[in-house]
Design a protein around this motif. Sequence first.
Motif, mmCIF file in Angstrom:
data_model
loop_
_atom_site.group_PDB
_atom_site.id
_atom_site.type_symbol
_atom_site.label_atom_id
_atom_site.label_comp_id
_atom_site.label_asym_id
_atom_site.label_seq_id
_atom_site.Cartn_x
_atom_site.Cartn_y
_atom_site.Cartn_z
ATOM 1 N N SER A 1 -38.693 4.648 -29.020
ATOM 2 C CA SER A 1 -38.281 4.176 -30.341
ATOM 3 C C SER A 1 -39.160 4.793 -31.423
ATOM 4 C CB SER A 1 -38.388 2.658 -30.423
ATOM 5 O OG SER A 1 -38.121 2.241 -31.749
ATOM 6 N N ALA A 2 -38.556 5.014 -32.576
ATOM 7 C CA ALA A 2 -39.308 5.561 -33.701
ATOM 8 C C ALA A 2 -40.183 4.490 -34.356
ATOM 9 C CB ALA A 2 -38.339 6.169 -34.705
ATOM 10 N N ARG A 3 -40.123 3.258 -33.900
ATOM 11 C CA ARG A 3 -41.017 2.218 -34.447
ATOM 12 C C ARG A 3 -41.522 1.311 -33.331
ATOM 13 N NH1 ARG A 3 -39.880 -0.640 -38.569
ATOM 14 N NH2 ARG A 3 -38.044 0.337 -39.476
ATOM 15 N N ASN A 4 -42.729 0.757 -33.533
ATOM 16 C CA ASN A 4 -43.172 -0.285 -32.597
ATOM 17 C C ASN A 4 -43.606 -1.531 -33.377
ATOM 18 O OD1 ASN A 4 -45.602 0.491 -33.632
ATOM 19 N ND2 ASN A 4 -46.677 0.471 -31.678
ATOM 20 N N GLU A 5 -43.161 -1.579 -34.629
ATOM 21 C CA GLU A 5 -43.606 -2.657 -35.504
ATOM 22 C C GLU A 5 -42.488 -3.018 -36.479
ATOM 23 O OE1 GLU A 5 -47.480 -1.882 -37.440
ATOM 24 O OE2 GLU A 5 -46.314 -1.996 -39.286
ATOM 25 N N ILE A 6 -42.351 -4.309 -36.765
ATOM 26 C CA ILE A 6 -41.416 -4.745 -37.813
ATOM 27 C C ILE A 6 -42.091 -5.819 -38.650
ATOM 28 C CG2 ILE A 6 -39.285 -6.030 -38.301
ATOM 29 C CD1 ILE A 6 -38.025 -4.764 -35.835
ATOM 30 N N MET A 7 -42.114 -5.595 -39.945
ATOM 31 C CA MET A 7 -42.518 -6.663 -40.853
ATOM 32 C C MET A 7 -41.261 -7.522 -41.028
ATOM 33 S SD MET A 7 -45.596 -5.916 -41.825
ATOM 34 C CE MET A 7 -46.618 -4.449 -41.585
ATOM 35 N N HIS A 8 -41.247 -8.703 -40.475
ATOM 36 C CA HIS A 8 -40.027 -9.495 -40.651
ATOM 37 C C HIS A 8 -39.903 -9.935 -42.104
ATOM 38 C CE1 HIS A 8 -38.663 -9.354 -36.602
ATOM 39 N NE2 HIS A 8 -39.792 -9.830 -36.128
ATOM 40 N N ASN A 9 -40.887 -10.675 -42.566
ATOM 41 C CA ASN A 9 -40.874 -11.081 -43.986
ATOM 42 C C ASN A 9 -42.183 -11.782 -44.296
ATOM 43 O OD1 ASN A 9 -39.577 -11.106 -46.483
ATOM 44 N ND2 ASN A 9 -38.797 -13.182 -46.222
ATOM 45 N N TYR A 10 -42.494 -11.862 -45.576
ATOM 46 C CA TYR A 10 -43.531 -12.792 -46.020
ATOM 47 C C TYR A 10 -43.093 -13.332 -47.371
ATOM 48 C CZ TYR A 10 -47.822 -15.107 -47.189
ATOM 49 O OH TYR A 10 -48.723 -16.080 -47.519
ATOM 50 N N ASP A 11 -42.953 -14.645 -47.446
ATOM 51 C CA ASP A 11 -42.408 -15.247 -48.662
ATOM 52 C C ASP A 11 -42.776 -16.726 -48.668
ATOM 53 O OD1 ASP A 11 -40.702 -15.683 -50.940
ATOM 54 O OD2 ASP A 11 -39.197 -16.497 -49.566
ATOM 55 N N ASP A 12 -43.243 -17.212 -49.800
ATOM 56 C CA ASP A 12 -43.518 -18.644 -49.913
ATOM 57 C C ASP A 12 -44.452 -19.152 -48.815
ATOM 58 O OD1 ASP A 12 -42.327 -19.502 -52.152
ATOM 59 O OD2 ASP A 12 -40.594 -20.463 -51.184
ATOM 60 N N GLY A 13 -45.425 -18.339 -48.421
ATOM 61 C CA GLY A 13 -46.398 -18.796 -47.438
ATOM 62 C C GLY A 13 -45.910 -18.816 -45.996
ATOM 63 N N ALA A 14 -44.716 -18.311 -45.741
ATOM 64 C CA ALA A 14 -44.227 -18.214 -44.363
ATOM 65 C C ALA A 14 -43.879 -16.758 -44.080
ATOM 66 C CB ALA A 14 -42.998 -19.091 -44.158
#
Length: 512
Positions: free
Chosen positions: A375-388
Motif C-alpha cells: 500500500s502507498a500508505r500505512n497511516e490514516i488521520m481519521h479526524n480531530y475535532d472538538d477534543g475527539a
Amino acid sequence: MLLTIMYQIMWIFMVATYVEGGSHKPNIIIVLADDLGYTDAGFHGGDQIPTPHIDKLAHEGIILDNYYTAMICTPSRAALLTGRHPMQLGLQHGVVAPPCPFGLALNETLLPQYLKKFGYVTHMIGKWHLGFFTQEYTPTHRGFDSHLGFWSGRTDYFSHENGVFGVGKRGAGLDFWENMTVAREYNGSYGTELFGDRAVDLIMSHNQSKPFFLYLPHQAVHAGIPPQPLKAPQEYLDRFKFIKHDGRRRYAAMLSVLDDSIGNLTAALKKSGMYENTILIFSTDNGGPADGFDGNYASNWPLRGCKYTNWEGGVRAASFIHSPLLKNPGTTSHHLMHISDWLPTIMSAIGEKLPSNIDYYGVDQWPSIQFNVSSARNEIMHNYDDGAGAIRYGDYKLVICCTENEMNGWYPEERSYIGANQKLYIHCGERNSSLPSCTSADKYCLFDLASDPCEYNNIASLMPELAERLYRKLMTFADAAQPPRNKPSDPASHPSKHNGHWTDWLDKHPVL
Ligand SMILES: *[C@@H]1O[C@H](CO)[C@@H](O)[C@H](O)[C@H]1NC(C)=O
Ligand SMILES: *[C@@H]1O[C@H](CO)[C@@H](O)[C@H](O)[C@H]1NC(C)=O
Ligand SMILES: *[C@@H]1O[C@H](CO)[C@@H](O)[C@H](O)[C@H]1NC(C)=O
Ligand SMILES: *[C@@H]1O[C@H](CO)[C@@H](O)[C@H](O)[C@H]1NC(C)=O
Ligand SMILES: *[C@@H]1O[C@H](CO)[C@@H](O)[C@H](O)[C@H]1NC(C)=O
Ligand SMILES: *[C@@H]1O[C@H](CO)[C@@H](O)[C@H](O)[C@H]1NC(C)=O
Ligand SMILES: *[C@@H]1O[C@H](CO)[C@@H](O)[C@H](O)[C@H]1NC(C)=O
C-alpha cells in the motif's frame, strides 16, 4: 520503490495501447451509497437483505477490505472529490446544514474539473452536500456538465423536500435541481429509481468518441425527513415482510431498490458497449447509522460504533472496484486505503498526472490495486475535532474518546432483526477483561486492529511509547489543519422566502 516505478511504466504503456487501438481513456463511474452499514451488503457477509447485483460486481472485482472514509457525509464527499483531507479543507466539523452559508472552498479543484481537462464529459446524479448558498458552490459550477439531484444532505424520497419539521410542514422546501433549474416535475418519483433511470439514460445516449465520467452519489440508504424518513415503493416493502422490525424492514427495502438500480446500471453499460472500458468504483460515504441513530437501522455489527464516530463502525467502509481492466479480478485487497486516495488513483489509472503544487492527502493506490505492490500508505488521520479524534498507524489505532452523544457500543444491541451470519466477515478477537475500558476521561486509548478489529481491548497502558507518539502525530496534523469553515444558520435561507424551495439565497439573483 523501483518496483512501483516499473509497474507504473508498464501501466502507462498499457494505457497508451488503448489509445493506439482507436479507443480512449477508460470511463469512470463512482457509485457512492449513503450511510450503508459495513455488514449489510452480501459481499460483506450480510445474509438478511439480498444484494445480488452489488455482490456480483464486488466478487468479479476487487473488494477493498481495509478501506476508510470520514465519519459523515460532507467531509467524505469533499475528500473524495478533492483528494485532500477534510482537516485541510476546514470540513472536519459536522456537515453543511441547509441554512448554513458555507461549503467546500472555491480555491479547491474537483475531480470532474481535472477530468474535463483530459477530455471527459462529466455528469453528476444525486446528492451534493458541499454547500449551495451561492451558485458558484453548486455542482454545475464545479466541473459537472450536468446535475440531476439535490444540494442538501437529505430529502424526502418522493417529494424531494428538505425541512426539519417534515414533508409539507413549516420550513420545508423543495430541494431538487436539473442543472440550475428547480425541477418540480419529479414530485412523486422515488429518488433511487429516478437517479438509476437517469444514469441509464446518460449511458445509453453517451457519444463514445469522448470518455465518460459519472459521479452517482445515491440518496439511498440515508433517511429522508419526517414523518416517515424511511420510504420505499410498496413492492419493495412487501419483499421484506419477514423482518418484524419496522425500521429495519424499511431500510432493507431501500437497499434493495439501490441494488436493483445498480443491476440496471450494469446492464446499460453492457448494452451500450461501454462496459469493457469502464472502471466502476463503489463506496459508501461513512459507516452505517445503527439502532435508530439519525433515524436509521443500518448494521456495522460486530464493528464498534456507527456513523458520526471515529470507531471502526463509523469509518471502516464497504467498497470495491470493478472493471474488466483489472489484472486480479475476483480478489480481496487488504491494502490500507482512504477515500481521498481515489482522486490520485483515478489519475494514475487514466495515465494522467496531478499538479505538483497541491498538498494532496490522498495517494495513488493504482499500483497496489493493479499489481498488488504494498500500500502507498500505512497511516490514516481519521479526524480531530472538538477534543475527539483517531489515527491509524499500521495495525494500531489511537482513539481520543469521545464526543457527547456518541454511540460507543456495538450495534444493534438487540440483534434479533439482524441476519445471523454477519459475524463471519469480521472475526473479533477475545475480550480481555483485565484491560481498562475506553472513556472520555482517558487521554487516549490504543487498539491493535489486527488481533482486535472490534476495538474491545484498550492496550494504551501496555504500549505507552507508541501511544504517545501517535498522539503527537495526530496533534501535529491537527495544529496544521484549516479551522472549521462552519457558519451559523441564516434565516434568510428559509424556503418561505424563496418560492417554497431551497436556493442559492445569498446570490444577488437567487434562482426563484
Ligand atoms: C485554499 O485556501 C485555504 C486558505 O483559505 C488554504 O488553507 C488551502 O490550502 C487552499 N487550497 C489550495 C488547494 O491551495
Ligand atoms: C443540463 O446540462 C446538460 C449539459 O449542458 C444538458 O445536456 C441538459 O439538457 C441540461 N438539462 C436541463 C434540464 O437543462
Ligand atoms: C407534491 O405533490 C403533492 C400531491 O400532488 C402536493 O400535495 C405537494 O405539495 C407537492 N410537493 C411539492 C414539494 O411540490
Ligand atoms: C430498472 O429498470 C426498469 C426498466 O427500465 C425500471 O422499470 C425499474 O424501475 C428500474 N429499477 C430501478 C430500481 O431503478
Ligand atoms: C459523436 O461525436 C463526434 C465528434 O464530435 C461526431 O463526429 C459524431 O457525429 C457524434 N456521433 C453521434 C452519433 O452523435
Ligand atoms: C497480494 O499480496 C499479498 C501479500 O503478499 C498476498 O497475501 C495476496 O495473496 C496477494 N494477492 C494477490 C491477488 O495476488
Ligand atoms: C490481558 O491483559 C493483561 C494486562 O492487563 C495481560 O497481562 C494479559 O496477557 C492479557 N491477556 C490476554 C489473553 O491477552
